[in-house]
Design an enzyme around this catalytic site. Structure first.
Site, mmCIF file in Angstrom:
data_model
loop_
_atom_site.group_PDB
_atom_site.id
_atom_site.type_symbol
_atom_site.label_atom_id
_atom_site.label_comp_id
_atom_site.label_asym_id
_atom_site.label_seq_id
_atom_site.Cartn_x
_atom_site.Cartn_y
_atom_site.Cartn_z
ATOM 1 N N TYR A 18 -10.407 3.377 50.963
ATOM 2 C CA TYR A 18 -9.775 2.202 51.563
ATOM 3 C C TYR A 18 -8.780 2.617 52.649
ATOM 4 O O TYR A 18 -8.784 2.087 53.755
ATOM 5 C CB TYR A 18 -9.083 1.378 50.473
ATOM 6 C CG TYR A 18 -8.277 0.215 50.991
ATOM 7 C CD1 TYR A 18 -8.900 -0.900 51.544
ATOM 8 C CD2 TYR A 18 -6.887 0.231 50.934
ATOM 9 C CE1 TYR A 18 -8.164 -1.969 52.036
ATOM 10 C CE2 TYR A 18 -6.143 -0.826 51.415
ATOM 11 C CZ TYR A 18 -6.779 -1.927 51.964
ATOM 12 O OH TYR A 18 -6.041 -2.975 52.451
ATOM 13 N N GLU A 40 -4.824 -9.992 49.129
ATOM 14 C CA GLU A 40 -3.377 -9.730 49.027
ATOM 15 C C GLU A 40 -2.710 -10.754 48.118
ATOM 16 O O GLU A 40 -1.846 -10.408 47.320
ATOM 17 C CB GLU A 40 -2.720 -9.728 50.409
ATOM 18 C CG GLU A 40 -3.111 -8.569 51.296
ATOM 19 C CD GLU A 40 -2.656 -7.194 50.801
ATOM 20 O OE1 GLU A 40 -1.802 -7.105 49.903
ATOM 21 O OE2 GLU A 40 -3.175 -6.197 51.330
ATOM 22 N N TRP A 48 -2.728 -2.628 43.435
ATOM 23 C CA TRP A 48 -3.767 -2.806 44.441
ATOM 24 C C TRP A 48 -5.105 -2.251 43.966
ATOM 25 O O TRP A 48 -6.160 -2.788 44.290
ATOM 26 C CB TRP A 48 -3.333 -2.183 45.765
ATOM 27 C CG TRP A 48 -4.328 -2.410 46.850
ATOM 28 C CD1 TRP A 48 -5.024 -1.460 47.531
ATOM 29 C CD2 TRP A 48 -4.764 -3.668 47.387
ATOM 30 N NE1 TRP A 48 -5.857 -2.047 48.454
ATOM 31 C CE2 TRP A 48 -5.715 -3.404 48.388
ATOM 32 C CE3 TRP A 48 -4.441 -4.995 47.118
ATOM 33 C CZ2 TRP A 48 -6.352 -4.403 49.108
ATOM 34 C CZ3 TRP A 48 -5.070 -5.996 47.845
ATOM 35 C CH2 TRP A 48 -6.015 -5.698 48.822
#
Length: 187
Positions: A18, A40, A48
């Site tokens: 990522y 988000e 995350w």
């Protein structure tokens, strides 16, 4: 020469992928921006990595992040999604995603695209913070606070100033790669 990366991404192959391929790359496409804003928002209060590992589930269940299709989802869809382990099963976050799709589309209609609205907050420029350690990156800025307040005024939910700053980092409005990170040179 050693490949130096931002320290936050070194915990897993998913994070490294990522970081190297997405995080901090400027995004101007509305559907890609919608995906980022949904993810988000879903991340609020979670790690995350949890969201990265559920990303394909989100893509499948939220129509490939097509904001028109998401805006048309119903209460029956919410009930179905609450039973699906491929996403974070949090009623308020699921409902916020549908709500935010509607607000996203209103903004896109008003400004010509969500991207035009969004990038105007930085005068269409990338904010380069030139940090040496990822802990030097702020969690909130005056700009992310302003952006969050404007989104809230326009009906968005689950997008406070901290989440908005993370969105700004992820979508490349803010370059918070450390100064000697291999990905900084690509941006």
């Amino acid at each position: 020469m050693e490949n130096i990366r931002c320290a936050w991404c070194l915990g897993s192959p998913e994070y490294i992928h990522y970081h190297d391929n997405e995080w901090g790359t400027p995004i101007y496409d509305d559907q890609a921006l919608f995906e980022c804003i949904v993810l988000e928002s879903a991340q609020a209060g979670l790690s995350w990595i949890t969201i990265l590992r559920k990303r394909e589930g989100y893509r499948a269940l939220f129509h490939g992040f097509d904001p028109v299709k998401v805006a048309n989802m119903t209460e029956a869809d919410v009930e179905r999604l609450l039973l699906d382990e491929r996403i974070v099963r949090h009623r308020a976050k699921i409902e916020a995603t549908i709500n935010n799709a509607k607000a996203f589309l209103k903004i896109a209609d008003e400004f010509g695209s969500f991207s035009q609205y969004y990038w105007a907050f930085s005068d269409n420029k990338i904010i380069d913070n030139q940090i040496n350690n990822h802990t030097d990156a702020p969690a909130v800025t005056e700009l992310s606070t302003h952006f969050a307040k404007d989104l809230k005024k326009r009906g968005f939910k689950f997008l406070g100033a901290t989440t908005c700053y993370a969105f700004m980092q992820a979508t490349g409005m803010v370059n918070d790669h450390i100064t000697d990170c291999i990905s900084r040179k690509k941006k």
